[in-house]
Enzyme design. Structure first.
Site, mmCIF file in Angstrom:
data_model
loop_
_atom_site.group_PDB
_atom_site.id
_atom_site.type_symbol
_atom_site.label_atom_id
_atom_site.label_comp_id
_atom_site.label_asym_id
_atom_site.label_seq_id
_atom_site.Cartn_x
_atom_site.Cartn_y
_atom_site.Cartn_z
ATOM 1 N N LYS A 1 2.288 -3.788 6.508
ATOM 2 C CA LYS A 1 2.664 -3.825 5.089
ATOM 3 C C LYS A 1 4.176 -3.651 4.933
ATOM 4 O O LYS A 1 4.822 -4.360 4.167
ATOM 5 C CB LYS A 1 1.925 -2.725 4.313
ATOM 6 C CG LYS A 1 0.418 -2.910 4.231
ATOM 7 C CD LYS A 1 0.044 -4.153 3.461
ATOM 8 C CE LYS A 1 -1.450 -4.342 3.336
ATOM 9 N NZ LYS A 1 -1.833 -5.694 2.880
ATOM 10 N N SER B 1 0.834 -1.199 0.000
ATOM 11 C CA SER B 1 0.000 0.000 0.000
ATOM 12 C C SER B 1 0.867 1.246 0.000
ATOM 13 O O SER B 1 1.964 1.261 0.579
ATOM 14 C CB SER B 1 -0.854 -0.021 1.272
ATOM 15 O OG SER B 1 -1.448 1.239 1.478
ATOM 16 N N TYR C 1 -1.471 -0.808 10.858
ATOM 17 C CA TYR C 1 -1.813 -1.424 9.573
ATOM 18 C C TYR C 1 -0.681 -1.218 8.572
ATOM 19 O O TYR C 1 -0.191 -2.144 7.933
ATOM 20 C CB TYR C 1 -3.116 -0.837 9.021
ATOM 21 C CG TYR C 1 -3.309 -1.092 7.546
ATOM 22 C CD1 TYR C 1 -3.555 -2.372 7.067
ATOM 23 C CD2 TYR C 1 -3.204 -0.043 6.614
ATOM 24 C CE1 TYR C 1 -3.697 -2.605 5.707
ATOM 25 C CE2 TYR C 1 -3.350 -0.265 5.263
ATOM 26 C CZ TYR C 1 -3.594 -1.548 4.807
ATOM 27 O OH TYR C 1 -3.726 -1.783 3.458
HETATM 28 P P1 NAD Z 1 -11.081 -6.788 1.658
HETATM 29 O O1 NAD Z 1 -11.246 -6.746 3.132
HETATM 30 O O2 NAD Z 1 -12.289 -6.602 0.816
HETATM 31 O O3 NAD Z 1 -10.374 -8.153 1.239
HETATM 32 C C1 NAD Z 1 -9.497 -8.846 2.090
HETATM 33 C C2 NAD Z 1 -9.990 -10.290 2.175
HETATM 34 O O4 NAD Z 1 -9.119 -11.044 3.012
HETATM 35 C C3 NAD Z 1 -11.403 -10.409 2.768
HETATM 36 O O5 NAD Z 1 -12.204 -11.166 1.877
HETATM 37 C C4 NAD Z 1 -11.181 -11.144 4.091
HETATM 38 O O6 NAD Z 1 -12.289 -11.969 4.419
HETATM 39 C C5 NAD Z 1 -9.914 -11.916 3.824
HETATM 40 N N1 NAD Z 1 -9.112 -12.250 5.010
HETATM 41 C C6 NAD Z 1 -8.690 -11.417 5.991
HETATM 42 N N2 NAD Z 1 -7.965 -12.102 6.891
HETATM 43 C C7 NAD Z 1 -7.921 -13.398 6.471
HETATM 44 C C8 NAD Z 1 -7.323 -14.584 6.989
HETATM 45 N N3 NAD Z 1 -6.630 -14.605 8.132
HETATM 46 N N4 NAD Z 1 -7.485 -15.733 6.289
HETATM 47 C C9 NAD Z 1 -8.188 -15.754 5.137
HETATM 48 N N5 NAD Z 1 -8.782 -14.670 4.609
HETATM 49 C C10 NAD Z 1 -8.640 -13.499 5.276
HETATM 50 O O7 NAD Z 1 -9.963 -5.713 1.275
HETATM 51 P P2 NAD Z 1 -9.492 -5.173 -0.150
HETATM 52 O O8 NAD Z 1 -9.816 -3.738 -0.224
HETATM 53 O O9 NAD Z 1 -9.936 -6.090 -1.217
HETATM 54 O O10 NAD Z 1 -7.914 -5.264 0.046
HETATM 55 C C11 NAD Z 1 -7.164 -6.378 -0.392
HETATM 56 C C12 NAD Z 1 -5.706 -6.182 0.004
HETATM 57 O O11 NAD Z 1 -5.224 -4.968 -0.575
HETATM 58 C C13 NAD Z 1 -5.474 -6.065 1.508
HETATM 59 O O12 NAD Z 1 -4.275 -6.719 1.829
HETATM 60 C C14 NAD Z 1 -5.341 -4.584 1.711
HETATM 61 O O13 NAD Z 1 -4.570 -4.273 2.848
HETATM 62 C C15 NAD Z 1 -4.650 -4.161 0.439
HETATM 63 N N6 NAD Z 1 -4.865 -2.744 0.095
HETATM 64 C C16 NAD Z 1 -6.140 -2.266 -0.003
HETATM 65 C C17 NAD Z 1 -6.349 -0.918 -0.278
HETATM 66 C C18 NAD Z 1 -7.754 -0.348 -0.363
HETATM 67 O O14 NAD Z 1 -7.905 0.876 -0.241
HETATM 68 N N7 NAD Z 1 -8.791 -1.165 -0.593
HETATM 69 C C19 NAD Z 1 -5.252 -0.056 -0.450
HETATM 70 C C20 NAD Z 1 -3.969 -0.588 -0.368
HETATM 71 C C21 NAD Z 1 -3.787 -1.941 -0.079
HETATM 72 N N1 UFG Z 2 -11.989 11.753 3.453
HETATM 73 C C1 UFG Z 2 -12.980 12.649 3.794
HETATM 74 N N2 UFG Z 2 -14.135 12.162 4.328
HETATM 75 C C2 UFG Z 2 -14.346 10.808 4.519
HETATM 76 C C3 UFG Z 2 -13.322 9.911 4.152
HETATM 77 C C4 UFG Z 2 -12.142 10.415 3.626
HETATM 78 O O1 UFG Z 2 -12.835 13.858 3.640
HETATM 79 O O2 UFG Z 2 -15.418 10.429 5.016
HETATM 80 C C5 UFG Z 2 -10.756 12.281 2.818
HETATM 81 C C6 UFG Z 2 -9.472 11.971 3.571
HETATM 82 O O3 UFG Z 2 -9.198 12.944 4.537
HETATM 83 C C7 UFG Z 2 -8.458 11.935 2.425
HETATM 84 C C8 UFG Z 2 -9.267 11.412 1.234
HETATM 85 O O4 UFG Z 2 -10.635 11.657 1.567
HETATM 86 O O5 UFG Z 2 -8.030 13.239 2.120
HETATM 87 C C9 UFG Z 2 -9.087 9.916 0.986
HETATM 88 O O6 UFG Z 2 -9.327 9.204 2.198
HETATM 89 P P1 UFG Z 2 -9.465 7.603 2.221
HETATM 90 O O7 UFG Z 2 -9.742 7.200 3.629
HETATM 91 O O8 UFG Z 2 -10.410 7.168 1.177
HETATM 92 O O9 UFG Z 2 -8.014 7.139 1.731
HETATM 93 P P2 UFG Z 2 -6.587 7.333 2.402
HETATM 94 O O10 UFG Z 2 -5.703 7.885 1.326
HETATM 95 O O11 UFG Z 2 -6.648 8.095 3.653
HETATM 96 O O12 UFG Z 2 -6.191 5.857 2.791
HETATM 97 C C10 UFG Z 2 -6.391 4.780 1.889
HETATM 98 C C11 UFG Z 2 -6.644 3.497 2.673
HETATM 99 C C12 UFG Z 2 -5.395 3.054 3.342
HETATM 100 C C13 UFG Z 2 -4.306 2.973 2.368
HETATM 101 C C14 UFG Z 2 -4.111 4.293 1.689
HETATM 102 C C15 UFG Z 2 -3.032 4.252 0.656
HETATM 103 O O13 UFG Z 2 -7.623 3.710 3.659
HETATM 104 O O14 UFG Z 2 -5.603 1.762 3.863
HETATM 105 O O15 UFG Z 2 -5.324 4.658 1.039
HETATM 106 O O16 UFG Z 2 -3.252 3.196 -0.213
HETATM 107 F F1 UFG Z 2 -3.171 2.629 3.004
#
Ligand code: NAD
Ligand code: UFG
Length: 338
Positions: free
Chosen positions: A152, A124, A148
């Protein structure tokens, strides 16, 4: 290839499974459904006409994971499984370190034992911390600011150490910026439980009438309109980046790191406007104080992924919002009603 997708029932994972099946790969999904529904995979099957095998299993079950590898004959693993809520990780760090780190160690031990040494890992942009320098480049120092993000960063270190110990490992560390949007069918998408932490799902729930208004966290940042700027990337572009990385690992051993972003920043107000345009209605919002720990501006330098993988994101913010809205409008309560 036969690919194991951990966390494949989740938001990004389900879109990845769809892309893998469409590219002709065999897919096995491992997920404990801690934050997802198997309905996503049923719909992927409906969309592709192909069946992803589903194993309901927790990565913390080391024996179960090892049994899966003993019979799996996987060529590669894409590892999404983990917890991802920043605020919850601050309140419950042990839950995050245990699930994300121990789960990954169990996976890696079984991969190593059974000779499956090709892995694509979901990292991330959060690993860059509150860096004031943009665009963010892979070689910049890492400084995650919450548990978190530290999981990573630590998993990236573990994988780098593993690659250094045994040059047959092929590992892609993919640093996602802000994944949003949904498959263009509107049949699969992001289905957060409880109050969404992230901007797009929150805005979408306001648009569909589940919440009253968006709270904009801070309008006094040093940005053109004072609100936070992020690099939003369409989840289908993100999945395509994984396919490209998987292809690269087929002919390159080692540990590689790539940003997956568009290289463009959008402010909170621009997102609210674009989503309102897509939904055909204004999105009510109100300014609120800054959210602790938020960076003012974060966007990628995605040139390494273009140079090495020939990949770049091409879907616009308007398309991200249109696809996210199609999913939200046709599934106002996510997968719950199915
Ligand atoms: P998500 O929660 O929808 O998907 C994660 C999945 O992992 C879920 O289906 C959950 O049930 C499963 N899981 C969690 N712990 C587990 C375990 N111990 N065993 C088996 N399954 C397990 O999240 P997502 O948004 O699809 O994110 C996927 C990956 O990408 C994550 O590793 C997350 O940290 C990373 N990521 C997400 C974002 C974002 O903004 N969505 C940004 C950067 C990185
Ligand atoms: N924001 C608002 N109101 C809300 C939610 C968010 O104003 O209700 C703003 C935040 O302050 C930020 C922007 O919208 O300026 C984006 O916020 P997000 O929470 O959607 O995303 P972030 O960039 O803060 O964080 C996300 C994921 C993290 C990940 C990161 C980088 O939550 O897990 O992107 O990948 F690590």
């Amino acid at each position: 290839m036969k690919v194991l997708v951990t966390g494949g029932a989740g938001y990004i994972g389900s879109h990845m499974v769809l892309c893998l099946l469409e590219a002709g790969h065999d897919v096995v999904v491992l997920d404990n459904l801690a934050n997802s529904s198997a309905e996503s995979l049923r719909r992927v099957e409906e969309l592709t006409g192909k069946h992803p095998e589903f194993i309901e299993l927790d990565l913390l079950d080391a024996l179960g994971v090892d049994n899966l590898f003993a019979s799996g004959a996987f060529d590669s693993v894409i590892h999404f499984a983990g917890f991802k809520a920043v605020g919850e990780s601050v309140a419950q760090p042990l839950k995050y370190y245990h699930n994300n780190i121990v789960g990954t160690l169990n996976l890696l031990a079984s991969m190593d034992k059974h000779g499956v040494r090709s892995l694509v890992f979901s990292s991330s942009a959060t690993v860059y911390g509150a860096s004031e320098e943009v665009p963010l480049i892979e070689k910049m120092p890492l400084d995650a600011t919450n548990p978190y993000g530290r999981t990573k960063e630590q998993i990236e270190d573990i994988l780098s150490d593993l690659g250094a110990s045994d040059p047959t490992w092929r590992v892609a560390l993919l640093r996602y910026f802000n994944p949003v949007g949904a498959h263009e069918s509107g049949r699969i998408g992001e289905d957060p439980s409880g109050i969404p932490n992230n901007l797009l799902p929150f805005v979408a729930q306001v648009a569909v009438g589940r919440r009253e208004k968006v709270m904009v966290f801070g309008n006094d940042y040093p940005t053109p309109d004072g609100t936070g700027v992020r690099d939003y990337i369409h989840v289908m572009d993100l999945a395509a980046g994984h396919l490209a990385a998987l292809g690269y690992l087929g002919s390159h051993a080692g540990v590689f790191t790539w940003n997956l972003g568009t290289g463009n920043g959008s402010s909170v107000l621009e997102v609210i406007q674009a989503f309102g345009d897509a939904a055909g209605k204004p999105i009510p919002f109100e300014f609120a104080p800054r959210r602790p720990g938020d960076a003012a501006v974060s966007y990628a330098d995605p040139s390494a992924a273009l140079a090495d993988l020939g990949w770049s994101a091409h879907r616009s913010l308007a398309q991200m919002c249109a696809d996210h809205w199609r999913w939200q409008e046709s599934n106002p309560n996510g997968y719950a009603a199915s």
